[in-house]
Scaffold this active site. Structure first.
Site, mmCIF file in Angstrom:
data_model
loop_
_atom_site.group_PDB
_atom_site.id
_atom_site.type_symbol
_atom_site.label_atom_id
_atom_site.label_comp_id
_atom_site.label_asym_id
_atom_site.label_seq_id
_atom_site.Cartn_x
_atom_site.Cartn_y
_atom_site.Cartn_z
ATOM 1 N N GLU A 1 36.364 6.143 -23.760
ATOM 2 C CA GLU A 1 34.945 6.412 -23.441
ATOM 3 C C GLU A 1 34.730 6.413 -21.933
ATOM 4 O O GLU A 1 33.921 7.192 -21.412
ATOM 5 C CB GLU A 1 34.047 5.381 -24.143
ATOM 6 C CG GLU A 1 33.984 5.664 -25.648
ATOM 7 C CD GLU A 1 33.775 4.434 -26.518
ATOM 8 O OE1 GLU A 1 33.363 3.383 -26.004
ATOM 9 O OE2 GLU A 1 34.048 4.542 -27.739
ATOM 10 N N HIS B 1 39.607 2.803 -21.161
ATOM 11 C CA HIS B 1 39.169 3.164 -22.513
ATOM 12 C C HIS B 1 38.789 4.641 -22.544
ATOM 13 O O HIS B 1 38.272 5.178 -21.558
ATOM 14 C CB HIS B 1 37.966 2.291 -22.911
ATOM 15 C CG HIS B 1 37.614 2.435 -24.350
ATOM 16 N ND1 HIS B 1 36.857 3.475 -24.818
ATOM 17 C CD2 HIS B 1 37.949 1.693 -25.426
ATOM 18 C CE1 HIS B 1 36.737 3.368 -26.132
ATOM 19 N NE2 HIS B 1 37.387 2.289 -26.528
ATOM 20 N N SER C 1 38.758 2.325 -35.646
ATOM 21 C CA SER C 1 38.267 2.043 -37.006
ATOM 22 C C SER C 1 39.080 0.964 -37.729
ATOM 23 O O SER C 1 39.257 1.041 -38.949
ATOM 24 C CB SER C 1 38.182 3.329 -37.827
ATOM 25 O OG SER C 1 37.261 4.236 -37.223
ATOM 26 N N ASN D 1 35.938 -5.168 -28.772
ATOM 27 C CA ASN D 1 35.368 -4.374 -27.681
ATOM 28 C C ASN D 1 33.913 -4.126 -28.049
ATOM 29 O O ASN D 1 33.623 -3.298 -28.901
ATOM 30 C CB ASN D 1 36.142 -3.052 -27.551
ATOM 31 C CG ASN D 1 35.513 -2.117 -26.538
ATOM 32 O OD1 ASN D 1 34.626 -2.512 -25.779
ATOM 33 N ND2 ASN D 1 35.961 -0.871 -26.530
ATOM 34 N N LYS E 1 31.545 -2.855 -26.345
ATOM 35 C CA LYS E 1 30.953 -1.639 -25.752
ATOM 36 C C LYS E 1 29.565 -1.964 -25.201
ATOM 37 O O LYS E 1 29.363 -3.063 -24.696
ATOM 38 C CB LYS E 1 30.939 -0.509 -26.784
ATOM 39 C CG LYS E 1 32.325 -0.329 -27.425
ATOM 40 C CD LYS E 1 32.476 0.929 -28.206
ATOM 41 C CE LYS E 1 33.895 0.987 -28.782
ATOM 42 N NZ LYS E 1 34.228 2.246 -29.385
#
Ligand code: PGA
Length: 252
Positions: free
Chosen positions: A97, A95, A213, A10, A12
């Protein structure tokens, strides 16, 4: 039943189109694999050059979002048909975010999941709890609610083809990975929910990723868990380390 692993990057809001092509050229030999599905989910403006750059490789290109209407006066949005025509196969939906900064709700997530399926894109449907929710002991309840709404009106046959990404919000971009047992507990609960909503075959077919992470050092242990079928990877998908993560998904 053994499910084929799927590891998605991803990106972003990172990488200009020029940088995207360079990064793909660097990563493509490192992520080559016959055993794992490898997806790069890239910013919308990078999609067309990225599709060109991955030709002849095992990498599929995904989008990071779509809009649930087919076309019309929705300034700034991108439709499923546009993504398909550009060569996109997967799309991240919901997601955390997007939920936090762009007001996405469980209801809009459901509409987007239905639209992706209708058009033949594979959704990567995200869920995850905050640290407060985890400390309150409501993680499983919360995830079940998010997933129940996301899959409203999705048939068993379509659900079986979807990918779910469990991403604890406290683990995203923080370097604090969930332990493999914590991740497995929630991924298993999601599979159990799919069994409740649908049936055994659907629950066994659906692929569930862990995200938060993931790195070259922890991927193998996470992906070895019985209900974790790969990962959704942010920061480490922009580095050569992504190759180690792919390698980690084939070890067990
Ligand atoms: P991270 O991001 O790997 O940088 O924690 C994961 C994600 O947000 O998908």
């Amino acid at each position: 039943m053994s499910r084929r692993k799927i590891v998605a990057g991803n990106w972003k809001m990172n990488m200009t189109p020029t940088e995207a092509v360079k990064l793909i050229d660097t990563l493509k030999p490192l992520v080559a694999s016959d055993d794992v599905d490898v997806v790069f989910c890239v910013p919308a403006i990078d999609i067309i050059p990225a599709v060109e750059a991955v030709k002849g490789t095992n990498i599929a290109i995904g989008a990071e979002n779509l809009y649930f209407e087919d076309k019309g006066a929705f300034t700034g949005e991108i439709s499923a048909d546009m993504l398909l025509d550009a060569g996109v196969k997967y799309v991240i939906i919901g997601h955390s975010e997007r939920r936090e900064y762009f007001a996405e709700t469980d209801e809009t997530v459901n509409k987007k999941v239905l639209k992706a399926i209708e058009k033949g894109l594979t959704p990567i449907v995200c869920c995850g709890e905050t640290l407060t929710q985890r400390e309150q002991g409501i993680t499983i309840d919360w995830i079940r609610q998010q997933m129940k709404i996301a899959f409203l009106n999705v048939s068993a046959a379509d659900a079986a083809k979807c990918v779910i990404a469990y991403e604890p919000i406290w683990a995203i971009g923080t370097g604090k990975t969930a332990t493999s047992d914590q991740a497995e507990e929630v991924c298993k609960a999601i599979r159990d929910l799919m069994r409740e909503i649908y049936d055994d075959a659907t629950a066994e077919a659906i692929r569930i990723q862990y995200g938060g992470s993931v790195n070259g050092g922890n991927a193998a242990e996470l992906f070895a868990k019985p209900d974790i079928d790969g990962g959704l990877v942010g920061g480490a998908s922009l580095k050569e380390e992504f190759g180690d993560i792919i390698a980690g998904s084939t070890c067990c």
